[in-house]
Scaffold this active site. Structure first.
Site, PDB file in Angstrom:
ATOM      1  N   GLU A 169       4.946 -23.278   7.323  1.00 41.44           N
ATOM      2  CA  GLU A 169       4.748 -24.622   6.757  1.00 41.44           C
ATOM      3  C   GLU A 169       3.535 -25.314   7.395  1.00 41.44           C
ATOM      4  O   GLU A 169       3.279 -25.155   8.583  1.00 41.44           O
ATOM      5  CB  GLU A 169       6.006 -25.452   6.982  1.00 41.44           C
ATOM      6  CG  GLU A 169       7.158 -24.944   6.133  1.00 41.44           C
ATOM      7  CD  GLU A 169       8.521 -25.420   6.594  1.00 41.44           C
ATOM      8  OE1 GLU A 169       9.399 -25.567   5.758  1.00 41.44           O
ATOM      9  OE2 GLU A 169       8.700 -25.637   7.807  1.00 41.44           O
ATOM     10  N   ASP A 223      19.049 -23.910   2.108  1.00 44.26           N
ATOM     11  CA  ASP A 223      17.750 -24.126   1.456  1.00 44.26           C
ATOM     12  C   ASP A 223      17.830 -23.832  -0.042  1.00 44.26           C
ATOM     13  O   ASP A 223      17.237 -24.516  -0.856  1.00 44.26           O
ATOM     14  CB  ASP A 223      16.681 -23.213   2.082  1.00 44.26           C
ATOM     15  CG  ASP A 223      16.343 -23.616   3.502  1.00 44.26           C
ATOM     16  OD1 ASP A 223      16.658 -24.749   3.897  1.00 44.26           O
ATOM     17  OD2 ASP A 223      15.752 -22.780   4.227  1.00 44.26           O
ATOM     18  N   ARG A 236      17.580 -33.400   3.189  1.00 46.37           N
ATOM     19  CA  ARG A 236      16.638 -32.742   4.100  1.00 46.37           C
ATOM     20  C   ARG A 236      15.207 -32.893   3.586  1.00 46.37           C
ATOM     21  O   ARG A 236      14.959 -33.416   2.516  1.00 46.37           O
ATOM     22  CB  ARG A 236      16.973 -31.248   4.235  1.00 46.37           C
ATOM     23  CG  ARG A 236      18.119 -30.964   5.207  1.00 46.37           C
ATOM     24  CD  ARG A 236      17.935 -29.599   5.872  1.00 46.37           C
ATOM     25  NE  ARG A 236      16.708 -29.553   6.654  1.00 46.37           N
ATOM     26  CZ  ARG A 236      16.158 -28.432   7.108  1.00 46.37           C
ATOM     27  NH1 ARG A 236      16.693 -27.271   6.876  1.00 46.37           N
ATOM     28  NH2 ARG A 236      15.037 -28.476   7.822  1.00 46.37           N
ATOM     29  N   ARG A 284       2.941 -24.289  11.194  1.00 47.81           N
ATOM     30  CA  ARG A 284       4.114 -23.760  11.903  1.00 47.81           C
ATOM     31  C   ARG A 284       3.867 -22.292  12.286  1.00 47.81           C
ATOM     32  O   ARG A 284       3.488 -21.480  11.458  1.00 47.81           O
ATOM     33  CB  ARG A 284       5.325 -23.876  10.975  1.00 47.81           C
ATOM     34  CG  ARG A 284       6.601 -23.279  11.515  1.00 47.81           C
ATOM     35  CD  ARG A 284       7.760 -23.689  10.621  1.00 47.81           C
ATOM     36  NE  ARG A 284       8.970 -22.962  10.912  1.00 47.81           N
ATOM     37  CZ  ARG A 284      10.145 -23.179  10.306  1.00 47.81           C
ATOM     38  NH1 ARG A 284      10.235 -24.109   9.369  1.00 47.81           N
ATOM     39  NH2 ARG A 284      11.209 -22.476  10.618  1.00 47.81           N
ATOM     40  N   GLU A 321      14.174 -35.929  10.209  1.00 53.43           N
ATOM     41  CA  GLU A 321      15.573 -35.509  10.197  1.00 53.43           C
ATOM     42  C   GLU A 321      16.156 -35.827  11.563  1.00 53.43           C
ATOM     43  O   GLU A 321      15.682 -35.309  12.580  1.00 53.43           O
ATOM     44  CB  GLU A 321      15.676 -34.010   9.908  1.00 53.43           C
ATOM     45  CG  GLU A 321      15.206 -33.628   8.512  1.00 53.43           C
ATOM     46  CD  GLU A 321      15.103 -32.131   8.289  1.00 53.43           C
ATOM     47  OE1 GLU A 321      14.931 -31.718   7.138  1.00 53.43           O
ATOM     48  OE2 GLU A 321      15.165 -31.356   9.265  1.00 53.43           O
ATOM     49  N   TYR A 374      12.533 -31.795  10.725  1.00 49.88           N
ATOM     50  CA  TYR A 374      11.273 -31.970   9.994  1.00 49.88           C
ATOM     51  C   TYR A 374      10.849 -33.442  10.047  1.00 49.88           C
ATOM     52  O   TYR A 374      11.687 -34.346  10.088  1.00 49.88           O
ATOM     53  CB  TYR A 374      11.468 -31.577   8.526  1.00 49.88           C
ATOM     54  CG  TYR A 374      11.503 -30.094   8.268  1.00 49.88           C
ATOM     55  CD1 TYR A 374      12.008 -29.210   9.202  1.00 49.88           C
ATOM     56  CD2 TYR A 374      11.026 -29.577   7.070  1.00 49.88           C
ATOM     57  CE1 TYR A 374      12.038 -27.847   8.952  1.00 49.88           C
ATOM     58  CE2 TYR A 374      11.058 -28.210   6.802  1.00 49.88           C
ATOM     59  CZ  TYR A 374      11.566 -27.355   7.744  1.00 49.88           C
ATOM     60  OH  TYR A 374      11.596 -26.017   7.481  1.00 49.88           O
ATOM     61  N   ARG A 397      15.524 -27.716  18.103  1.00 48.60           N
ATOM     62  CA  ARG A 397      14.986 -28.851  17.352  1.00 48.60           C
ATOM     63  C   ARG A 397      15.533 -30.159  17.898  1.00 48.60           C
ATOM     64  O   ARG A 397      16.499 -30.723  17.382  1.00 48.60           O
ATOM     65  CB  ARG A 397      15.296 -28.671  15.862  1.00 48.60           C
ATOM     66  CG  ARG A 397      14.502 -27.538  15.255  1.00 48.60           C
ATOM     67  CD  ARG A 397      14.771 -27.394  13.783  1.00 48.60           C
ATOM     68  NE  ARG A 397      13.997 -26.273  13.247  1.00 48.60           N
ATOM     69  CZ  ARG A 397      14.025 -25.866  11.985  1.00 48.60           C
ATOM     70  NH1 ARG A 397      14.790 -26.498  11.118  1.00 48.60           N
ATOM     71  NH2 ARG A 397      13.293 -24.843  11.588  1.00 48.60           N
TER      72      ARG A 397
END
Ligand SMILES: *[C@@H]1O[C@H](CO)[C@@H](O)[C@H](O)[C@H]1NC(C)=O
Ligand SMILES: *[C@@H]1O[C@H](CO)[C@@H](O)[C@H](O)[C@H]1NC(C)=O
Ligand SMILES: *[C@@H]1O[C@H](CO)[C@@H](O)[C@H](O)[C@H]1NC(C)=O
Ligand SMILES: *[C@@H]1O[C@H](CO)[C@@H](O)[C@H](O)[C@H]1NC(C)=O
Ligand SMILES: *[C@@H]1O[C@H](CO)[C@@H](O)[C@H](O)[C@H]1NC(C)=O
Length: 389
Positions: free
Chosen positions: A251, A79, A54, A267, A373, A357, A329
């Site tokens: 972000e 994460d 990722r 973001r 991604e 991302y 997404r």
């Protein structure tokens, strides 16, 4: 009478000339970019030593090599958890890529490494990879080090890397800040004020897990030895638990405009005002981002994801990539601005399905590229785009 007609004729000719000139000018700025190639760089898998790749980053080195980085999450897609940092190199603008190498390994810690930003100091050619360790607090209580911001450097464009340096050793304020740089690339200022300064912005969740997410920037005026912290954008309402609709900057990626102003594209984590991007500017080299500079970019719809921004040829185009949807997404799309990031009326759809991302880079005077991604978090893919300038 004749004189008047002559004058009219001259005026008409002038008008035509103006028309032709303005058409020529607009033609110079109209581009019809298209995807010229796509290649998968990493694939997540249930077998082998990496579960999930990722957080892709791409950056062109001063010798023209493209370096792509990602988090190689060992045991799950979460994460937190143990990771490698993976890197691949292309020396021919992305047409072929060298093998994936692990440049960092955090062994089996319960949280571990997270990306991160890549910067190059063009004065020394020193390449820096800034990352965090134990940023999700899960290392607390396990005897591991406190959370921190770390850096590895390379004197040879990523062929060899130093041991990690804890940036908190030179600036204790960075210890336990829970700061996530980028993710993406950092910049070096090319114009005054603070020409030569290295800057990387990111977000912090507040020390010790306090719910105070804000955008912060680190900057260094000594080539990356001491990094000072400055407040970028604070979350609102300050000091309170945030809910949907509150202002929670997350972000971020930054670019420098040709007048020396820094433009941040952020973001909008809790969908303040709209499901779209936040932009803000700094006029003092990243030390402050006045609230009066904050704008909500309604045309840059966003499902709450990490996007990327790129200044191509001193403000000629500001490119922006993200999963362009308010639903989920999906729909990786490139937008571009011809007015220094004020409006983004142009777009190119890159991939309609699952996209997460992304990170943009300059390739050459007719190409840019991005990594993203793809198919949710199944692949990390490289896409080269021809601009047709
Ligand atoms: C940095 O690298 C570029 C490309 O290899 C080279 O042209 C330049 O001279 C280098 N600069 C320094 C300060 O070493
Ligand atoms: C874990 O975090 C808590 C709260 O932030 C703190 O009081 C405690 O000292 C930490 N424990 C360790 C081992 O770092
Ligand atoms: C950076 O921080 C150091 C101490 O941590 C301080 O001495 C220095 O003045 C700061 N520099 C800037 C540009 O804020
Ligand atoms: C730099 O340019 C941007 C975009 O045109 C503008 O918004 C900003 O105010 C300018 N900065 C300064 C210091 O004039
Ligand atoms: C995907 O992007 C295209 C533009 O490239 C847009 O027209 C479309 O509405 C987007 N789809 C979704 C589901 O947002």
């Amino acid at each position: 009478m004749i004189k008047l007609t002559m004058a009219k004729l001259a005026l008409n000719t002038l008008r035509h000339l103006f028309l032709i000139i303005s058409i020529l000018l607009s033609v110079t700025y109209a581009i019809t970019p298209f995807v010229i190639e796509e290649q998968l760089l990493w694939e997540s898998s249930d077998e082998g030593e990496v579960s999930t790749y990722r957080i892709p980053i791409i950056k062109q080195m001063p010798n023209g090599d493209l370096l792509a980085f990602s988090e190689a999450r060992k045991y799950s897609s979460a994460d937190a958890g143990a990771k490698f940092i993976a890197m691949r190199r292309s020396s021919n603008s992305g047409q072929s890529w060298g093998p994936s190498v692990f440049i960092l390994n955090d062994y089996k810690v319960p949280d571990g490494l997270n990306l991160g930003t890549v910067l190059v100091d063009s004065i020394t050619n020193n390449t820096m990879l800034i990352h965090t360790f134990c940023v999700h607090s899960v290392c607390n209580g396990t005897g591991q080090k406190p959370s921190g911001v770390f850096m590895v450097t390379s004197p040879d464009f990523g062929h060899s890397w130093s041991e990690p340096v804890n940036l908190g050793e030179k600036n204790p304020k960075l210890m336990d800040l829970h700061f996530d740089p980028g993710p993406g690339y950092g910049i070096q200022k090319q114009h005054p004020p603070h020409k030569g300064r290295l800057i990387t912005c990111g977000h912090a969740d507040g020390a010790n897990g306090a719910d105070e997410r804000s955008m912060l920037c680190l900057h260094s005026d000594d080539g990356g030895v001491i990094w000072n912290i400055s407040m970028g954008l604070a979350g609102l309402p300050y000091g309170q638990t945030k809910k949907t609709g509150d202002f929670v900057p997350g972000e971020v990626q930054i670019v420098e405009l040709k007048n020396g102003t820094i433009l941040a594209n952020v973001r909008n984590t809790y969908n303040y005002h709209c499901k779209c991007r936040i932009q803000a500017m700094s006029f003092d080299g990243g030390s402050s981002f006045p609230t009066t500079s904050i704008q909500l970019k309604e045309e840059l719809l966003d499902p709450d994801v990490c996007g990327s921004i790129l200044n191509f040829n001193d403000d000629q185009f500001i490119f922006f990539s993200n999963a362009y949807s308010i639903v989920s997404r999906i729909n990786l799309t490139l937008h571009w601005s011809t007015d220094a990031g004020s409006t983004y009326p142009n777009l190119l759809n890159i991939y309609g399905k699952g996209s997460g991302y992304s990170c943009l880079t300059y390739v050459d005077k007719n190409h840019i590229a991005l990594v993203y991604e793809k198919d949710d978090i199944k692949f990390i893919s490289y896409v080269r785009i021809q601009l047709n300038l």
